[in-house]
Write a protein that holds these residues in place. Structure first.
Motif, PDB file in Angstrom:
ATOM      1  N   PHE A 125     -31.273 -10.524 -79.857  1.00 17.31           N
ATOM      2  CA  PHE A 125     -30.433 -11.035 -78.776  1.00 17.31           C
ATOM      3  C   PHE A 125     -31.219 -12.048 -77.961  1.00 17.31           C
ATOM      4  O   PHE A 125     -32.417 -11.896 -77.732  1.00 17.31           O
ATOM      5  CB  PHE A 125     -29.972  -9.908 -77.850  1.00 17.31           C
ATOM      6  CG  PHE A 125     -28.879  -9.048 -78.412  1.00 17.31           C
ATOM      7  CD1 PHE A 125     -27.548  -9.316 -78.123  1.00 17.31           C
ATOM      8  CD2 PHE A 125     -29.173  -7.974 -79.240  1.00 17.31           C
ATOM      9  CE1 PHE A 125     -26.529  -8.529 -78.637  1.00 17.31           C
ATOM     10  CE2 PHE A 125     -28.166  -7.178 -79.759  1.00 17.31           C
ATOM     11  CZ  PHE A 125     -26.840  -7.454 -79.461  1.00 17.31           C
ATOM     12  N   LYS A 126     -30.527 -13.094 -77.533  1.00 14.40           N
ATOM     13  CA  LYS A 126     -31.061 -14.036 -76.551  1.00 14.40           C
ATOM     14  C   LYS A 126     -30.263 -13.829 -75.276  1.00 14.40           C
ATOM     15  O   LYS A 126     -29.110 -14.220 -75.181  1.00 14.40           O
ATOM     16  CB  LYS A 126     -30.931 -15.479 -77.038  1.00 14.40           C
ATOM     17  CG  LYS A 126     -31.475 -16.508 -76.045  1.00 14.40           C
ATOM     18  CD  LYS A 126     -31.330 -17.916 -76.590  1.00 14.40           C
ATOM     19  CE  LYS A 126     -31.899 -18.933 -75.610  1.00 14.40           C
ATOM     20  NZ  LYS A 126     -31.758 -20.336 -76.108  1.00 14.40           N
ATOM     21  N   GLY A 127     -30.873 -13.176 -74.302  1.00 11.40           N
ATOM     22  CA  GLY A 127     -30.097 -12.739 -73.149  1.00 11.40           C
ATOM     23  C   GLY A 127     -29.093 -11.703 -73.613  1.00 11.40           C
ATOM     24  O   GLY A 127     -29.448 -10.702 -74.236  1.00 11.40           O
ATOM     25  N   ASN A 128     -27.813 -11.938 -73.360  1.00  6.24           N
ATOM     26  CA  ASN A 128     -26.748 -11.049 -73.822  1.00  6.24           C
ATOM     27  C   ASN A 128     -26.050 -11.564 -75.070  1.00  6.24           C
ATOM     28  O   ASN A 128     -25.072 -10.963 -75.532  1.00  6.24           O
ATOM     29  CB  ASN A 128     -25.706 -10.853 -72.703  1.00  6.24           C
ATOM     30  CG  ASN A 128     -26.270 -10.121 -71.512  1.00  6.24           C
ATOM     31  OD1 ASN A 128     -27.066  -9.197 -71.659  1.00  6.24           O
ATOM     32  ND2 ASN A 128     -25.864 -10.516 -70.305  1.00  6.24           N
ATOM     33  N   ARG A 129     -26.542 -12.670 -75.625  1.00  2.73           N
ATOM     34  CA  ARG A 129     -25.879 -13.299 -76.779  1.00  2.73           C
ATOM     35  C   ARG A 129     -26.546 -12.850 -78.074  1.00  2.73           C
ATOM     36  O   ARG A 129     -27.759 -12.921 -78.226  1.00  2.73           O
ATOM     37  CB  ARG A 129     -25.925 -14.817 -76.659  1.00  2.73           C
ATOM     38  CG  ARG A 129     -25.252 -15.549 -77.831  1.00  2.73           C
ATOM     39  CD  ARG A 129     -25.203 -17.042 -77.562  1.00  2.73           C
ATOM     40  NE  ARG A 129     -26.533 -17.625 -77.481  1.00  2.73           N
ATOM     41  CZ  ARG A 129     -27.216 -18.058 -78.539  1.00  2.73           C
ATOM     42  NH1 ARG A 129     -26.710 -17.923 -79.764  1.00  2.73           N
ATOM     43  NH2 ARG A 129     -28.405 -18.616 -78.372  1.00  2.73           N
ATOM     44  N   LEU A 130     -25.717 -12.404 -79.031  1.00  2.00           N
ATOM     45  CA  LEU A 130     -26.229 -11.990 -80.338  1.00  2.00           C
ATOM     46  C   LEU A 130     -26.672 -13.212 -81.129  1.00  2.00           C
ATOM     47  O   LEU A 130     -25.911 -14.161 -81.304  1.00  2.00           O
ATOM     48  CB  LEU A 130     -25.142 -11.233 -81.106  1.00  2.00           C
ATOM     49  CG  LEU A 130     -25.495 -10.800 -82.533  1.00  2.00           C
ATOM     50  CD1 LEU A 130     -26.627  -9.777 -82.517  1.00  2.00           C
ATOM     51  CD2 LEU A 130     -24.261 -10.233 -83.236  1.00  2.00           C
ATOM     52  N   ASP A 141     -35.889 -18.095 -72.808  1.00  3.54           N
ATOM     53  CA  ASP A 141     -34.969 -17.089 -72.263  1.00  3.54           C
ATOM     54  C   ASP A 141     -35.527 -15.713 -72.617  1.00  3.54           C
ATOM     55  O   ASP A 141     -36.558 -15.603 -73.270  1.00  3.54           O
ATOM     56  CB  ASP A 141     -33.565 -17.281 -72.851  1.00  3.54           C
ATOM     57  CG  ASP A 141     -32.478 -16.710 -71.962  1.00  3.54           C
ATOM     58  OD1 ASP A 141     -32.799 -15.841 -71.117  1.00  3.54           O
ATOM     59  OD2 ASP A 141     -31.318 -17.110 -72.092  1.00  3.54           O
ATOM     60  N   SER A 142     -34.841 -14.679 -72.195  1.00  8.41           N
ATOM     61  CA  SER A 142     -35.275 -13.321 -72.511  1.00  8.41           C
ATOM     62  C   SER A 142     -34.736 -12.919 -73.884  1.00  8.41           C
ATOM     63  O   SER A 142     -33.522 -12.859 -74.079  1.00  8.41           O
ATOM     64  CB  SER A 142     -34.781 -12.346 -71.441  1.00  8.41           C
ATOM     65  OG  SER A 142     -33.371 -12.397 -71.341  1.00  8.41           O
ATOM     66  N   TYR A 143     -35.627 -12.680 -74.830  1.00 14.68           N
ATOM     67  CA  TYR A 143     -35.251 -12.249 -76.173  1.00 14.68           C
ATOM     68  C   TYR A 143     -35.515 -10.754 -76.305  1.00 14.68           C
ATOM     69  O   TYR A 143     -36.461 -10.214 -75.722  1.00 14.68           O
ATOM     70  CB  TYR A 143     -36.054 -13.005 -77.230  1.00 14.68           C
ATOM     71  CG  TYR A 143     -35.651 -14.445 -77.400  1.00 14.68           C
ATOM     72  CD1 TYR A 143     -34.752 -14.827 -78.394  1.00 14.68           C
ATOM     73  CD2 TYR A 143     -36.166 -15.434 -76.569  1.00 14.68           C
ATOM     74  CE1 TYR A 143     -34.385 -16.151 -78.554  1.00 14.68           C
ATOM     75  CE2 TYR A 143     -35.798 -16.764 -76.726  1.00 14.68           C
ATOM     76  CZ  TYR A 143     -34.907 -17.117 -77.721  1.00 14.68           C
ATOM     77  OH  TYR A 143     -34.547 -18.430 -77.870  1.00 14.68           O
ATOM     78  N   SER A 144     -34.696 -10.075 -77.116  1.00 14.17           N
ATOM     79  CA  SER A 144     -34.885  -8.648 -77.340  1.00 14.17           C
ATOM     80  C   SER A 144     -34.424  -8.282 -78.736  1.00 14.17           C
ATOM     81  O   SER A 144     -33.550  -8.935 -79.318  1.00 14.17           O
ATOM     82  CB  SER A 144     -34.108  -7.820 -76.300  1.00 14.17           C
ATOM     83  OG  SER A 144     -32.729  -8.120 -76.354  1.00 14.17           O
ATOM     84  N   THR A 157     -34.245  -0.476 -77.612  1.00 15.25           N
ATOM     85  CA  THR A 157     -34.455  -1.909 -77.391  1.00 15.25           C
ATOM     86  C   THR A 157     -35.915  -2.212 -77.077  1.00 15.25           C
ATOM     87  O   THR A 157     -36.559  -1.464 -76.346  1.00 15.25           O
ATOM     88  CB  THR A 157     -33.570  -2.410 -76.225  1.00 15.25           C
ATOM     89  OG1 THR A 157     -32.198  -2.159 -76.522  1.00 15.25           O
ATOM     90  CG2 THR A 157     -33.766  -3.905 -75.993  1.00 15.25           C
ATOM     91  N   HIS A 185     -38.092  -5.599 -75.649  1.00 14.07           N
ATOM     92  CA  HIS A 185     -37.990  -6.946 -75.100  1.00 14.07           C
ATOM     93  C   HIS A 185     -39.226  -7.762 -75.472  1.00 14.07           C
ATOM     94  O   HIS A 185     -40.348  -7.251 -75.468  1.00 14.07           O
ATOM     95  CB  HIS A 185     -37.840  -6.897 -73.579  1.00 14.07           C
ATOM     96  CG  HIS A 185     -36.570  -6.251 -73.125  1.00 14.07           C
ATOM     97  ND1 HIS A 185     -35.351  -6.906 -73.105  1.00 14.07           N
ATOM     98  CD2 HIS A 185     -36.319  -4.982 -72.696  1.00 14.07           C
ATOM     99  CE1 HIS A 185     -34.421  -6.085 -72.682  1.00 14.07           C
ATOM    100  NE2 HIS A 185     -34.970  -4.915 -72.424  1.00 14.07           N
TER     101      HIS A 185
END
Length: 252
Positions: A155-160, A184-187, A198, A200
């Motif tokens: 995920f990049k932020g909330n985007r798959l 951005d925040s990747y997880s 999860t 991060h």
């Protein structure tokens, strides 16, 4: 603290499917507000219908299993619901409750599937891919081991960004990701249909942060102003030279 689920069921014609992680607790609730005086509640487990819990309101007797579920069952004398603690993978199967009185009998069924605990995803540098491609991008790899019936996703932020799923038993699963820099925040997320784990990406040793956008904007703005000032200065000098040349021509 292990999670406790509430599974409410009031349809005698269907089977309720329930998923739970090993070590968690669950309450199988049959939606009875209060057991009537003459009611008898009997809980069975498995296809051979082994009796694991019983309430007889008329005699005041109650019973819970002293075998497979030793010290892991709690029967509610008021509602007939059954709580099972510290689930094991061997506890998967069919749970059936029979509610009897002098004039009728109702049955409720639960199919419980117990899954192994999810591992925490591990994010590492995919150096093999990075060196072979010769690219300056950041090559990452998210991995989990000994998993089945899971989905592994970036995920990049909330985007798959990408995902992969598997239904095989006890395998290792990896998912690569190529990015230019950390903008951005990747997880990375490994998930069953009902729960997930999860990790991060916050290790700048694996991926360098992108340049500060604010700084970039300030530099671009400064360069633009400098160019405009230079153009205005050149135009001013040109006009002054033109006027001086024109006046000399008129005197002649």
């Amino acid at each position: 603290m292990k999670e406790r689920h509430q599974c409410v069921f009031g349809d005698t014609d269907a089977v309720k499917s329930v998923s739970v992680t090993e070590g968690d607790s669950i309450t199988l609730n049959i939606s009875l507000t209060e057991i009537q005086k003459a009611d008898q509640i009997l809980w069975y487990f498995g296809t051979n219908k082994s009796l694991i819990a019983k309430i007889n309101q008329e005699t005041g007797n109650s019973y819970t299993s002293d075998g497979r579920f030793t010290n892991r069952l709690k029967l509610d004398n008021q509602t007939g619901s059954l709580t099972i603690t510290n689930f094991r993978t061997t506890d998967s199967g069919l749970y059936e409750v029979s509610i009897k009185n002098s004039s009728s009998e109702a049955k409720f069924r639960f199919t419980v599937t117990v899954y192994a605990p999810l591992p925490v995803p591990v994010i590492s540098s995919n150096s093999t891919q990075n060196s072979s491609s010769g690219s300056s991008s950041c090559s990452l790899l998210c991995s989990v081991v000994n998993v089945s019936h899971v989905t592994l996703s970036w995920f990049k932020g909330n985007r798959l960004v990408s995902s992969i799923n598997v239904s095989d038993l006890s395998i290792s699963l990896s998912l690569p990701l190529d990015i230019e820099c950390l903008d951005d925040s990747y997880s990375c997320v490994v998930a069953y249909s009902f729960t997930n784990q999860t990790t991060h990406l916050n290790n700048t040793q694996l991926c360098q942060p992108c340049p500060d956008c604010t700084l970039c904007c300030h530099i671009a703005e400064a360069v633009t102003r400098l160019v405009i000032s230079a153009v205005v200065g050149v135009a001013t000098v040109f006009i002054m030279v033109y006027e001086i040349t024109s006046r000399k021509g008129e005197k002649k």
